[in-house]
Design an enzyme around this catalytic site. Structure first.
Site, PDB file in Angstrom:
ATOM      1  CB  CYS A 106       1.866  -0.301  14.117  1.00 12.59           C
ATOM      2  SG  CYS A 106       2.121   0.030  12.380  1.00 12.59           S
ATOM      3  CB  SER A 143       8.126   6.176  15.552  1.00 11.32           C
ATOM      4  OG  SER A 143       7.894   6.429  14.182  1.00 11.32           O
ATOM      5  CG  LEU A 144      10.181   9.630  21.706  1.00  6.45           C
ATOM      6  CD1 LEU A 144      11.518   8.919  21.624  1.00  6.45           C
ATOM      7  CD2 LEU A 144      10.368  11.085  22.120  1.00  6.45           C
ATOM      8  CG  HIS A 145       4.946   6.521  19.261  1.00  4.86           C
ATOM      9  ND1 HIS A 145       4.483   7.654  18.640  1.00  4.86           N
ATOM     10  CD2 HIS A 145       5.201   5.653  18.251  1.00  4.86           C
ATOM     11  CE1 HIS A 145       4.455   7.478  17.338  1.00  4.86           C
ATOM     12  NE2 HIS A 145       4.891   6.290  17.067  1.00  4.86           N
ATOM     13  CB  CYS A 195       4.914  -0.736  17.051  1.00  6.54           C
ATOM     14  SG  CYS A 195       6.605  -0.197  16.746  1.00  6.54           S
ATOM     15  CD  GLU A 205      -2.900  -1.173   2.369  1.00  8.47           C
ATOM     16  OE1 GLU A 205      -4.011  -1.671   2.149  1.00  8.47           O
ATOM     17  OE2 GLU A 205      -2.588  -0.690   3.476  1.00  8.47           O
ATOM     18  CB  CYS A 224       6.583  -4.060   9.937  1.00  9.08           C
ATOM     19  SG  CYS A 224       7.753  -3.074  10.904  1.00  9.08           S
ATOM     20  CG  ASN A 272      -4.713   7.395  13.127  1.00 11.21           C
ATOM     21  OD1 ASN A 272      -5.504   8.319  13.297  1.00 11.21           O
ATOM     22  ND2 ASN A 272      -3.549   7.564  12.517  1.00 11.21           N
ATOM     23  CB  CYS A 281       0.014   7.342  11.248  1.00  8.62           C
ATOM     24  SG  CYS A 281       0.706   8.801  10.521  1.00  8.62           S
ATOM     25  CB  SER A 328       9.183   7.684   9.595  1.00  6.91           C
ATOM     26  OG  SER A 328       8.698   7.556  10.911  1.00  6.91           O
ATOM     27  CB  CYS A 343       2.753   7.786   2.710  1.00  7.89           C
ATOM     28  SG  CYS A 343       3.155   6.687   4.067  1.00  7.89           S
ATOM     29  N   GLY A 378       6.400  -1.091   7.000  1.00  6.54           N
ATOM     30  CA  GLY A 378       7.802  -1.483   7.117  1.00  6.54           C
ATOM     31  C   GLY A 378       8.654  -0.498   7.897  1.00  6.54           C
ATOM     32  CD  GLU A 379      12.467   1.216  11.168  1.00  5.39           C
ATOM     33  OE1 GLU A 379      11.492   1.712  11.736  1.00  5.39           O
ATOM     34  OE2 GLU A 379      13.432   1.897  10.775  1.00  5.39           O
TER      35      GLU A 379
HETATM   36  N1  SAH Z   1       8.635   1.853  10.902  1.00  3.30           N
HETATM   37  C1  SAH Z   1       8.808   3.260  10.725  1.00  3.30           C
HETATM   38  C2  SAH Z   1       7.988   3.773   9.570  1.00  3.30           C
HETATM   39  C3  SAH Z   1       6.510   3.704   9.767  1.00  3.30           C
HETATM   40  S1  SAH Z   1       5.901   5.315   9.814  1.00  3.30           S
HETATM   41  C4  SAH Z   1       8.535   3.996  12.017  1.00  3.30           C
HETATM   42  O1  SAH Z   1       8.239   3.343  12.982  1.00  3.30           O
HETATM   43  O2  SAH Z   1       8.714   5.204  12.071  1.00  3.30           O
HETATM   44  C5  SAH Z   1       4.329   5.123  10.486  1.00  3.30           C
HETATM   45  C6  SAH Z   1       4.139   6.031  11.686  1.00  3.30           C
HETATM   46  O3  SAH Z   1       2.857   5.803  12.226  1.00  3.30           O
HETATM   47  C7  SAH Z   1       5.131   5.757  12.788  1.00  3.30           C
HETATM   48  O4  SAH Z   1       5.446   6.949  13.440  1.00  3.30           O
HETATM   49  C8  SAH Z   1       4.318   4.853  13.695  1.00  3.30           C
HETATM   50  O5  SAH Z   1       4.823   4.781  14.988  1.00  3.30           O
HETATM   51  C9  SAH Z   1       2.977   5.537  13.605  1.00  3.30           C
HETATM   52  N2  SAH Z   1       1.857   4.709  13.999  1.00  3.30           N
HETATM   53  C10 SAH Z   1       1.760   3.374  14.034  1.00  3.30           C
HETATM   54  N3  SAH Z   1       0.547   2.991  14.443  1.00  3.30           N
HETATM   55  C11 SAH Z   1      -0.138   4.116  14.691  1.00  3.30           C
HETATM   56  C12 SAH Z   1      -1.451   4.387  15.108  1.00  3.30           C
HETATM   57  N4  SAH Z   1      -2.300   3.402  15.378  1.00  3.30           N
HETATM   58  N5  SAH Z   1      -1.840   5.682  15.234  1.00  3.30           N
HETATM   59  C13 SAH Z   1      -0.989   6.688  14.942  1.00  3.30           C
HETATM   60  N6  SAH Z   1       0.266   6.505  14.515  1.00  3.30           N
HETATM   61  C14 SAH Z   1       0.684   5.228  14.398  1.00  3.30           C
END
Ligand code: SAH
Length: 341
Positions: A110, A210-212, A107, A83, A103, A286, A329, A187, A96, A155-156
């Site tokens: 995701c 992607s810190l979170h 996480c 996608e 992946c 999301n 995302c 990212s 994107c 993917g990462e």
């Molecule tokens: N693997 C890479 C590239 C993916 S980018 C990374 O982790 O950065 C996709 C982005 O969406 C990342 O920042 C990821 O952490 C974020 N993401 C994943 N699931 C999500 C969700 N349910 N809601 C919002 N952001 C999310």
């Protein structure tokens, strides 16, 4: 596959096949403009010679969101469907792209890693997403309809370092789409050694982390990669990347209700990034139905951003795009593959 090759390499390829030079140029134009083999002006005989290397261009599905975002499902040569998501912004049109099928990062919020990693995408397969969507928008290699690329799909990217960096070179090649690295964002969930390598290898794309979470303990609850690299190590790598490239770092911070969205979290976050030239994108999580985590209410998300701003941190609440077509995302997944097979 031919999209893995630069213009020069395609000319060499044509030469090896005993084709005249201008055929190399024709092949190059055809593949970058995402022309299916049958629609090129190449003679049958030439097509037969290059058939097994020619890219497979097929849009399986195209979903258009009410905000204008478009999610494409694209079939690769081996049948895998990936996608890509197109978003319209006031500053341009951003694609994107996915860097892997599935992946391996796991996480907990995701959808992309629900089935684990299936395989890496080649550089050409990542470029193919750009070529196909560009064509679908009426663009060509000389007149691009896409202004920005974000490696934020499935993917990462730093877990597929060789292919992703080769893709960056191909996309920025002036014979090809001629993107500027500053219009490309990569990212990562924070594969620390690869951040150093990216800087040392001379790349200067915009880096997004992607810190979170604001503590390693909390981060480990949702992001397995946190067991390998600490937030401190990530921040040091970001400083190194900034010093080497001069590119401002971005952080993604998805707000999960009652997990990482308190005012204390905001304060800790501000403290973590102090002294680093950066921007924080805050976004309520999301929905991913299998994951069961809830996004923070919008009002609280604004309060979180305001708190960061009041502490001198550059932060904005990011608009979620394409949620109604599961194109936002964290919502990209392999579901189409399952439906098709
Ligand atoms: N693997 C890479 C590239 C993916 S980018 C990374 O982790 O950065 C996709 C982005 O969406 C990342 O920042 C990821 O952490 C974020 N993401 C994943 N699931 C999500 C969700 N349910 N809601 C919002 N952001 C999310």
């Amino acid at each position: 596959m031919l999209l893995d090759l630069s213009f020069k390499q395609i000319q060499e390829y044509a030469e090896q096949k005993h084709l005249p030079k201008f055929r190399g140029k024709q092949i190059f134009d055809a593949i970058l403009n995402a022309k299916p083999a049958s629609q090129t002006n190449l003679p049958k005989q030439v097509l037969q010679q290059i058939e097994s290397d020619y890219p497979h261009f097929e849009i399986v599905k195209k979903l258009i969101s009410k905000d204008g975002t478009i999610k494409y499902a694209l079939r690769m040569g081996d049948g895998q469907v990936i996608e890509s998501v197109l978003m319209h912004h006031d500053y341009g049109t951003t694609l994107c792209v996915s860097s892997q099928v599935g992946c391996a990062m796991g996480c907990k919020f995701c959808a992309s890693s629900l089935n684990g990693l299936v395989r890496n995408l080649s550089a050409g397969e990542i470029l193919q997403q750009v070529a196909m969507v560009n064509k679908d928008l009426g663009g060509s290699v000389k007149k691009r309809a896409i202004t920005n690329i974000v490696l934020m799909g499935m993917g990462e990217p730093l877990d597929n370092y060789q292919n992703v960096t080769k893709f960056l070179q191909l996309a920025c090649d002036e014979d090809s789409f001629n993107f500027s690295q500053r219009n490309i964002t990569l990212s990562t969930c924070g594969i620390v050694p690869k951040i150093y390598q990216l800087a040392d290898d001379g790349f200067s794309v915009t880096l997004t982390i992607s810190l979170h979470a604001v503590s390693d303990a909390k981060r480990k609850k949702t992001m397995p990669i946190a067991n390998k690299y600490s937030i401190k190590q990530i921040i040091s790598a970001c400083k190194y990347y900034f010093n080497k490239t001069g590119r401002r770092i971005s952080f993604e911070y998805a707000l999960i209700a009652d997990e990482n969205d308190s005012m204390q979290d905001a304060e800790k976050l501000a403290h973590l990034v102090r002294g680093l030239n950066c921007h924080i994108n805050v976004i309520p999580l999301n929905d991913v139905k299998e994951r069961g985590l809830k996004g923070t209410q919008i009002k609280k998300a604004y309060a979180f951003v305001e708190k960061l701003n009041s502490l001198g941190v550059n932060a904005t609440k990011r608009r979620s795009m394409g949620e109604d077509i599961a194109g936002a995302c964290g919502q990209l997944r392999q579901s189409v593959v399952k439906e098709e097979s």
